[in-house]
Write a protein that holds these residues in place. Structure first.
Motif, PDB file in Angstrom:
ATOM      1  N   UNK A  35       0.820  -1.214   0.000  1.00  0.00           N
ATOM      2  CA  UNK A  35       0.000   0.000   0.000  1.00  0.00           C
ATOM      3  C   UNK A  35       0.853   1.262   0.000  1.00  0.00           C
ATOM      4  N   UNK A  36       2.061   1.185   0.533  1.00  0.00           N
ATOM      5  CA  UNK A  36       2.941   2.350   0.539  1.00  0.00           C
ATOM      6  C   UNK A  36       3.898   2.375  -0.640  1.00  0.00           C
ATOM      7  N   UNK A  37       3.838   1.398  -1.511  1.00  0.00           N
ATOM      8  CA  UNK A  37       4.749   1.377  -2.661  1.00  0.00           C
ATOM      9  C   UNK A  37       4.445   2.512  -3.621  1.00  0.00           C
ATOM     10  N   UNK A  38       3.197   2.929  -3.705  1.00  0.00           N
ATOM     11  CA  UNK A  38       2.848   4.036  -4.587  1.00  0.00           C
ATOM     12  C   UNK A  38       3.504   5.340  -4.164  1.00  0.00           C
ATOM     13  N   UNK A  39       3.822   5.473  -2.887  1.00  0.00           N
ATOM     14  CA  UNK A  39       4.475   6.683  -2.390  1.00  0.00           C
ATOM     15  C   UNK A  39       5.935   6.746  -2.814  1.00  0.00           C
ATOM     16  N   UNK A  40       6.469   5.646  -3.282  1.00  0.00           N
ATOM     17  CA  UNK A  40       7.870   5.616  -3.685  1.00  0.00           C
ATOM     18  C   UNK A  40       8.080   6.042  -5.137  1.00  0.00           C
ATOM     19  N   UNK A  41       7.023   6.387  -5.842  1.00  0.00           N
ATOM     20  CA  UNK A  41       7.192   6.814  -7.235  1.00  0.00           C
ATOM     21  C   UNK A  41       8.011   8.092  -7.262  1.00  0.00           C
ATOM     22  N   UNK A  42       8.856   8.193  -8.224  1.00  0.00           N
ATOM     23  CA  UNK A  42       9.762   9.326  -8.323  1.00  0.00           C
ATOM     24  C   UNK A  42      11.122   9.024  -7.727  1.00  0.00           C
ATOM     25  N   UNK A  43      11.217   7.951  -6.975  1.00  0.00           N
ATOM     26  CA  UNK A  43      12.497   7.583  -6.363  1.00  0.00           C
ATOM     27  C   UNK A  43      13.475   7.110  -7.427  1.00  0.00           C
ATOM     28  N   UNK A  44      12.959   6.485  -8.476  1.00  0.00           N
ATOM     29  CA  UNK A  44      13.846   5.936  -9.503  1.00  0.00           C
ATOM     30  C   UNK A  44      14.457   7.011 -10.377  1.00  0.00           C
ATOM     31  N   UNK A  45      14.010   8.253 -10.256  1.00  0.00           N
ATOM     32  CA  UNK A  45      14.598   9.318 -11.070  1.00  0.00           C
ATOM     33  C   UNK A  45      16.027   9.622 -10.647  1.00  0.00           C
ATOM     34  N   UNK A  46      16.430   9.174  -9.486  1.00  0.00           N
ATOM     35  CA  UNK A  46      17.789   9.399  -9.019  1.00  0.00           C
ATOM     36  C   UNK A  46      18.810   8.449  -9.615  1.00  0.00           C
ATOM     37  N   UNK A  47      18.390   7.575 -10.516  1.00  0.00           N
ATOM     38  CA  UNK A  47      19.303   6.613 -11.123  1.00  0.00           C
ATOM     39  C   UNK A  47      20.340   7.320 -11.984  1.00  0.00           C
ATOM     40  N   UNK A  48      19.962   8.441 -12.592  1.00  0.00           N
ATOM     41  CA  UNK A  48      20.904   9.150 -13.462  1.00  0.00           C
ATOM     42  C   UNK A  48      22.110   9.671 -12.687  1.00  0.00           C
ATOM     43  N   UNK A  49      21.950   9.931 -11.428  1.00  0.00           N
ATOM     44  CA  UNK A  49      23.042  10.460 -10.625  1.00  0.00           C
ATOM     45  C   UNK A  49      23.965   9.386 -10.063  1.00  0.00           C
ATOM     46  N   UNK A  50      23.701   8.125 -10.344  1.00  0.00           N
ATOM     47  CA  UNK A  50      24.549   7.052  -9.832  1.00  0.00           C
ATOM     48  C   UNK A  50      25.873   7.023 -10.580  1.00  0.00           C
ATOM     49  N   UNK A  51      26.933   6.984  -9.826  1.00  0.00           N
ATOM     50  CA  UNK A  51      28.268   6.863 -10.408  1.00  0.00           C
ATOM     51  C   UNK A  51      29.085   5.904  -9.570  1.00  0.00           C
ATOM     52  N   UNK A  52      30.161   5.438 -10.145  1.00  0.00           N
ATOM     53  CA  UNK A  52      31.081   4.585  -9.402  1.00  0.00           C
ATOM     54  C   UNK A  52      31.814   5.416  -8.361  1.00  0.00           C
ATOM     55  N   UNK A  53      32.163   4.800  -7.238  1.00  0.00           N
ATOM     56  CA  UNK A  53      32.980   5.524  -6.255  1.00  0.00           C
ATOM     57  C   UNK A  53      34.338   5.900  -6.864  1.00  0.00           C
ATOM     58  N   UNK A  54      34.903   6.958  -6.355  1.00  0.00           N
ATOM     59  CA  UNK A  54      36.175   7.466  -6.897  1.00  0.00           C
ATOM     60  C   UNK A  54      37.289   6.430  -6.805  1.00  0.00           C
ATOM     61  N   UNK A  55      37.308   5.657  -5.739  1.00  0.00           N
ATOM     62  CA  UNK A  55      38.381   4.675  -5.567  1.00  0.00           C
ATOM     63  C   UNK A  55      38.248   3.503  -6.524  1.00  0.00           C
ATOM     64  N   UNK A  56      37.032   3.277  -7.062  1.00  0.00           N
ATOM     65  CA  UNK A  56      36.807   2.162  -7.967  1.00  0.00           C
ATOM     66  C   UNK A  56      36.958   2.565  -9.436  1.00  0.00           C
ATOM     67  N   UNK A  57      36.861   3.839  -9.719  1.00  0.00           N
ATOM     68  CA  UNK A  57      36.896   4.320 -11.107  1.00  0.00           C
ATOM     69  C   UNK A  57      38.151   3.916 -11.867  1.00  0.00           C
ATOM     70  N   UNK A  58      39.336   3.951 -11.286  1.00  0.00           N
ATOM     71  CA  UNK A  58      40.526   3.551 -12.061  1.00  0.00           C
ATOM     72  C   UNK A  58      40.544   2.061 -12.430  1.00  0.00           C
TER      73      UNK A  58
END
Length: 139
Positions: A35-58
């Motif tokens: 019943x509360x899953x509908x309140x989570x809509x819009x949470x997936x928009x933050x996927x674009x901001x996901x990046x690898x941690x700096x220590x893992x990038x190399x």
């Protein structure tokens, strides 16, 4: 001998109470979540901001990092639509949980009947005979 019957049925009723409590708790948590899953809509928009941690990038080639980011962003609309339709699933989820509870309860009653029969068979074979007559004790 009646004590064994009472103990076996007490065990079965205790397991039935625990099974019922567990089914009720799972039902309550599942209904609250759905019943509360509908309140989570819009949470997936933050996927674009996901990046690898700096220590893992190399250590990760840029092509793989870019592919993973594009893959995650392509899953975002699917997850968003699932979260929006989740509250409609409450009726079916409730039915499934209580059907499973009913099947488990039936198995517990069968367990109780099996224990009852096992005790009766053990009693008939002489395992649970009462005090022996004096003629057998003296022999």
């Amino acid at each position: 001998m009646i004590v064994f019957y009472a103990l076996s049925w007490f065990l079965v009723f205790g397991l039935f109470a625990l099974w019922s409590l567990a089914a009720w708790a799972v039902h309550a948590v599942a209904m609250w979540s759905v019943s509360n899953a509908g309140a989570l809509t819009g949470v997936t928009s933050g996927v674009d901001g996901l990046r690898l941690p700096e220590w893992l990038s190399p250590w990760v080639p840029p092509e793989i990092a870019q592919t993973m980011t594009s893959l995650l962003s392509s899953f975002a609309p699917v997850v968003e639509s699932l979260l929006q339709t989740a509250p409609a699933l409450t009726g079916g989820l409730s039915m499934v949980i209580w059907v499973i509870w009913g099947l488990g309860s039936a198995l517990l009653v069968l367990l109780g009947a099996g224990l009852h029969l096992l005790i009766a068979m053990w009693h008939r074979r002489g395992g649970g005979s009462g005090p022996q007559p004096a003629s057998q004790v003296l022999a």
